[in-house]
Design an enzyme around this catalytic site. Structure first.
Site, mmCIF file in Angstrom:
data_model
loop_
_atom_site.group_PDB
_atom_site.id
_atom_site.type_symbol
_atom_site.label_atom_id
_atom_site.label_comp_id
_atom_site.label_asym_id
_atom_site.label_seq_id
_atom_site.Cartn_x
_atom_site.Cartn_y
_atom_site.Cartn_z
ATOM 1 N N HIS A 294 14.990 10.180 116.689
ATOM 2 C CA HIS A 294 15.412 11.550 115.751
ATOM 3 C C HIS A 294 13.716 12.337 115.010
ATOM 4 O O HIS A 294 13.084 11.646 114.494
ATOM 5 C CB HIS A 294 16.315 10.697 114.848
ATOM 6 C CG HIS A 294 16.423 12.267 114.218
ATOM 7 N ND1 HIS A 294 17.367 12.873 114.331
ATOM 8 C CD2 HIS A 294 17.367 12.215 113.100
ATOM 9 C CE1 HIS A 294 17.746 13.639 112.903
ATOM 10 N NE2 HIS A 294 17.475 12.919 112.027
ATOM 11 N N ASN A 295 14.823 13.610 115.024
ATOM 12 C CA ASN A 295 13.104 13.812 114.772
ATOM 13 C C ASN A 295 11.745 13.077 114.400
ATOM 14 O O ASN A 295 10.926 13.134 113.931
ATOM 15 C CB ASN A 295 13.449 14.045 112.344
ATOM 16 C CG ASN A 295 14.659 14.718 112.093
ATOM 17 O OD1 ASN A 295 14.870 15.659 112.488
ATOM 18 N ND2 ASN A 295 14.588 14.107 111.038
ATOM 19 N N GLU A 324 12.904 15.024 119.769
ATOM 20 C CA GLU A 324 13.894 15.890 119.407
ATOM 21 C C GLU A 324 12.739 16.813 119.030
ATOM 22 O O GLU A 324 11.277 16.484 118.772
ATOM 23 C CB GLU A 324 14.541 15.401 118.586
ATOM 24 C CG GLU A 324 16.040 16.153 117.898
ATOM 25 C CD GLU A 324 15.873 16.189 116.573
ATOM 26 O OE1 GLU A 324 17.093 16.731 116.028
ATOM 27 O OE2 GLU A 324 15.780 15.368 115.904
ATOM 28 N N ASP A 326 13.119 20.217 116.673
ATOM 29 C CA ASP A 326 13.778 21.159 115.874
ATOM 30 C C ASP A 326 12.684 22.822 115.612
ATOM 31 O O ASP A 326 11.811 22.792 115.047
ATOM 32 C CB ASP A 326 13.574 20.450 114.052
ATOM 33 C CG ASP A 326 15.400 20.228 114.335
ATOM 34 O OD1 ASP A 326 15.849 19.660 115.046
ATOM 35 O OD2 ASP A 326 15.109 19.630 113.121
ATOM 36 N N HIS A 339 11.010 20.232 109.936
ATOM 37 C CA HIS A 339 11.773 20.130 109.719
ATOM 38 C C HIS A 339 13.077 21.139 108.216
ATOM 39 O O HIS A 339 12.352 21.226 107.040
ATOM 40 C CB HIS A 339 12.608 18.871 108.619
ATOM 41 C CG HIS A 339 13.673 18.268 108.690
ATOM 42 N ND1 HIS A 339 14.397 17.867 109.506
ATOM 43 C CD2 HIS A 339 15.094 17.954 107.298
ATOM 44 C CE1 HIS A 339 15.985 17.181 109.034
ATOM 45 N NE2 HIS A 339 15.817 17.536 107.937
ATOM 46 N N GLU A 387 16.449 21.531 119.492
ATOM 47 C CA GLU A 387 17.381 21.792 118.297
ATOM 48 C C GLU A 387 16.616 23.250 118.036
ATOM 49 O O GLU A 387 15.415 23.532 117.511
ATOM 50 C CB GLU A 387 17.127 20.950 116.832
ATOM 51 C CG GLU A 387 18.034 21.263 115.623
ATOM 52 C CD GLU A 387 19.628 20.732 116.020
ATOM 53 O OE1 GLU A 387 19.995 21.298 115.547
ATOM 54 O OE2 GLU A 387 19.455 19.048 116.315
#
Length: 736
Positions: A294-295, A324, A326, A339, A387
């Site tokens: 994640h992240n 992941e 973003d 983020h 994302e």
């Protein structure tokens, strides 16, 4: 440690004379190098016969063991070209890559295998010499009892002074009141003699001096539960671990060889047959747990942390197969990754794609499984979870980068051209990167009238215009959709549609509809992600999600602790390839398994796990202050279906991190062995505040070997800390 006393050994003579061996890195990279052992008996030197002055060296002290034959992925790949009798692998401690070598004759291979094994054994006490030199402040090569006591404290050994002085006097052969370095090594050996190993040895040895082949065979059958192959296995172990040539010729094993065997990979708690790729990799993707991050771009917390390409490399090195990204609109038309709405730094989307291209399949998986295991790459598919916060223009830029940078590693078409009724397998998707993102329309309807209507109808354009057609076309088997409930999914969902759930939503569904969640996950992929409130990048317990069959349980890989220990533990099996096949009752579409009611499933067979925690060896200091010694205790924790969650611990031992002995037995009942993970934790007891962490090791229950075993401890970040270990006796039986 000088070569004296060993240079007459025929194998060592071969090593000192030197040999031309082939160094093998891949099927196509096989180059001749000249290897020889230098006069110090410690350094192996090698160079290309053609290169000018360039050469390389490594120390025998860096080596963990020698493997005979085709015991590495590289040597297996050239098995047809070079027979096993010519091949061997030098295995290094910790994270260093191994050395795969091919000799010119079986005799030469044997001389190197046996010679290097003898040197490893001879130099296994090298670190004691290093301690001695560190403590010998006036460099006179001698140490009196007071200095020895101080040195023992530095080595985390606290002992009865009278006993220590008695042993000191025994070692002080010259009667001078001080020990020279050789005498100190002798003192250390008698000090570290492991009574608990000696007792086990005595139980099976007729003369108390050695284990004859039949006696070792008995030990393996009765204690280690090796079954029918024990006689042949006993012979192999003598060949592999017995340092004394005389004992070898008699077909016997001395206490030294027995201790070496127990501390080796063969004596480890982890089943050797589960370390390689042992699972069926041809089932649909939804049938596997997938190591997921994640992240992935963050190295620290989610508010001010540093975004870094290094974070992707680290995750992939740890066996991660779902990363992941973003993405947000960048100022100069180039999408950036960070983020959103926080102070975390930004990296370019295209740079992440270059990193993925380079490391997704070539990276050596960091085997956090003690120092024994080779480093190998995983070529099973990587899922890129996008994302997407970009506008249509920069989405199109992302699509261009994905195509241009990833090239044919990016999966852009159906595996066999057919819209599937079930997902393809990891085997079919080897070497491919799959994009997980939103998609316009359904799979395979790119040219159908409805799809173009969706693009141009003014009524639908508003919702669809947020997506770039170019980016949408790159989504094949991982189309992100909103979750409308299990019933809706059963009636309408396609296997290539997948939903993401926050940890709290997933936990609620697991508790209320565990059986439905398991069913859903037989057909479709689920991605679970940590709550948005975890700004410190902490993690949730992944076991709760694996217990309902969720495949992509995403964790913050940058955050050490229990949750990452469990993740490493689950994916430690199956060649650390990042994919673990779910048990059959979680892949069969008709199975009715509920983690809340494990006894209702077909084939329900609970097991009793009994762990005798015998002793610990050379546990690391927690507090580096000179006078501090640890007070260790061992806790065993079981993670699995709710009914199996349990923990129990030994008492603590005062002031002994060097060779604490507990001899305490902990018992557990495990209802669903296929899903259980067992975590061994060693802590420094503190009555006034929280105990300090010393080391841990986590593994799937199904990978445990019964019998007398060593557990090689790992640090907080999951890396090996040799020579720290626990010695245990494990028995697994059916509930009567």
């Amino acid at each position: 440690v000088e070569i004296n006393g060993i240079q007459d050994d025929p194998d060592i003579k071969v090593l000192m004379a030197g040999s031309t061996l082939r160094k093998v890195k891949s099927r196509s990279w096989k180059k001749q190098r000249h290897f020889r052992l230098l006069e110090d008996g410690l350094t192996i030197w090698y160079k290309s016969r053609w290169a000018g002055k360039g050469h390389s060296t490594f120390s025998v002290t860096e080596l963990e063991m020698v493997r005979e034959g085709h015991q590495s992925e590289v040597l297996l790949s050239i098995a047809e070209e070079f027979p096993a009798a010519l091949c061997f692998t030098l295995v290094f401690h910790g994270r260093q890559g191994n050395l795969d070598l091919v000799a010119e004759s079986p005799e030469e291979a044997q001389a190197w295998i046996q010679g290097v094994r003898k040197l490893i054994h001879r130099h296994s006490l090298r670190w004691v010499w290093d301690w001695f030199q560190k403590a010998d402040k006036n460099k006179d090569g001698k140490m009196n009892f007071k200095e020895v006591r101080k040195l023992l404290k530095m080595m985390n050994i606290e002992m009865n002074e009278e006993h220590a002085f008695h042993l000191f006097t025994m070692a002080d052969k010259s009667g001078t009141g001080s020990l020279e370095i050789e005498q100190f090594v002798h003192f250390y050996k008698i000090l570290t003699q492991r009574d608990e190993v000696w007792k086990v040895f005595q139980d099976y040895s007729g003369d108390g001096e050695k284990l004859m082949l039949e006696e070792l065979d008995n030990f393996l059958r009765i204690e280690q539960q090796t079954g029918e192959r024990s006689a042949q296995h006993a012979q192999e172990l003598i060949e592999r671990y017995e340092p004394s040539e005389t004992a070898k010729k008699q077909g016997a094993m001395t206490l030294d060889g027995f201790q070496m065997y127990l501390c080796s990979q063969d004596g480890s708690i982890f089943k050797p047959e589960h370390q390689g790729l042992y699972q069926d990799m041809s089932q649909p993707l939804s049938h596997y747990f997938i190591s997921s991050s994640h992240n992935t771009y963050l190295l620290e917390d989610q508010l001010r942390g540093h975004s870094s390409l290094e974070a992707y490399i680290k995750a992939l090195k740890r066996g991660c197969r779902c990363v992941e990204v973003d993405s947000w609109d960048g100022n100069d038309g180039e999408p950036v990754v960070y983020h959103g709405h926080t102070l975390t730094s930004k990296i370019l989307f295209r740079d992440i794609m270059s990193t993925l291209k380079e490391y997704a399949f070539k990276v050596l998986v960091l085997r956090v499984l003690s120092p024994f295991i080779a480093l190998q790459a995983s070529d099973f598919p990587v899922i890129l979870s996008l994302e997407n916060h970009c506008g249509v223009e920069q989405q199109t830029v992302m699509a261009q980068h994905l195509r241009q940078i990833l090239g044919d590693t990016l999966l852009t078409t159906l595996v066999d051209g057919q819209v599937p009724l079930q997902l393809p397998s990891p085997q079919e998707l080897r070497g491919k990167i799959l994009l997980k993102a939103k998609k316009i329309g359904a799979m395979g309807d790119r040219n159908c009238p409805m799809a173009s209507f969706a693009l141009f109808s003014p009524l639908l354009q508003k919702s669809k215009s947020k997506l770039s057609r170019e980016l949408s076309d790159l989504v094949v088997y991982c189309k992100s959709v909103h979750f409308h409930g299990f019933e809706h999914s059963r009636l309408h969902a396609k296997c290539y549609e997948m939903s993401s759930f926050s940890e709290s939503k997933a936990k609620k569904l697991a508790k209320e509809s565990g059986r439905d969640f398991v069913q859903y996950n037989t057909r479709q992929l689920s991605r679970i992600y940590p709550s948005g409130f975890r700004t410190d990048s902490s993690n949730y317990n992944p076991q709760d999600m694996w217990s309902v069959g969720c495949q992509i349980v995403a964790l913050n890989f940058q955050t050490a602790g229990l949750e990452m220990d469990l993740n490493d533990g689950l994916f430690r099996q199956n060649n650390c390839c990042g994919y673990v096949l779910k048990p059959e009752f979680m892949t069969d579409g008709n199975a009715q398994f509920s983690p809340e009611k494990p006894d209702e499933r077909q084939g329900y067979r609970p097991l009793r796990l009994s762990i005798q925690v015998i002793s610990g060896q050379q546990l690391p200091k927690v507090n580096q202050k000179e006078g501090s010694i640890v007070d260790p205790l061992v806790r065993v924790e079981i993670y699995g279906v709710p009914q199996d969650q349990a923990k129990d611990e030994t008492s603590h031992i005062n002031n002994n991190g060097f060779n604490p002995v507990w001899n305490e037995t902990l018992n557990f009942v495990i209802t669903t062995p296929e899903l259980a993970l067992v975590r061994f934790v060693v802590e420094d007891y503190d009555k006034a505040s929280r105990n300090d962490f010393i080391g841990q090791f986590t593994l799937p229950f199904k990978c445990i070997q019964a019998g007398y075993r060593h557990i090689h401890l790992l640090s907080r970040d999951g890396t090996a800390i040799p020579p720290s270990s626990l010695f245990v006796n494990i028995s697994i039986s059916e509930l009567s």
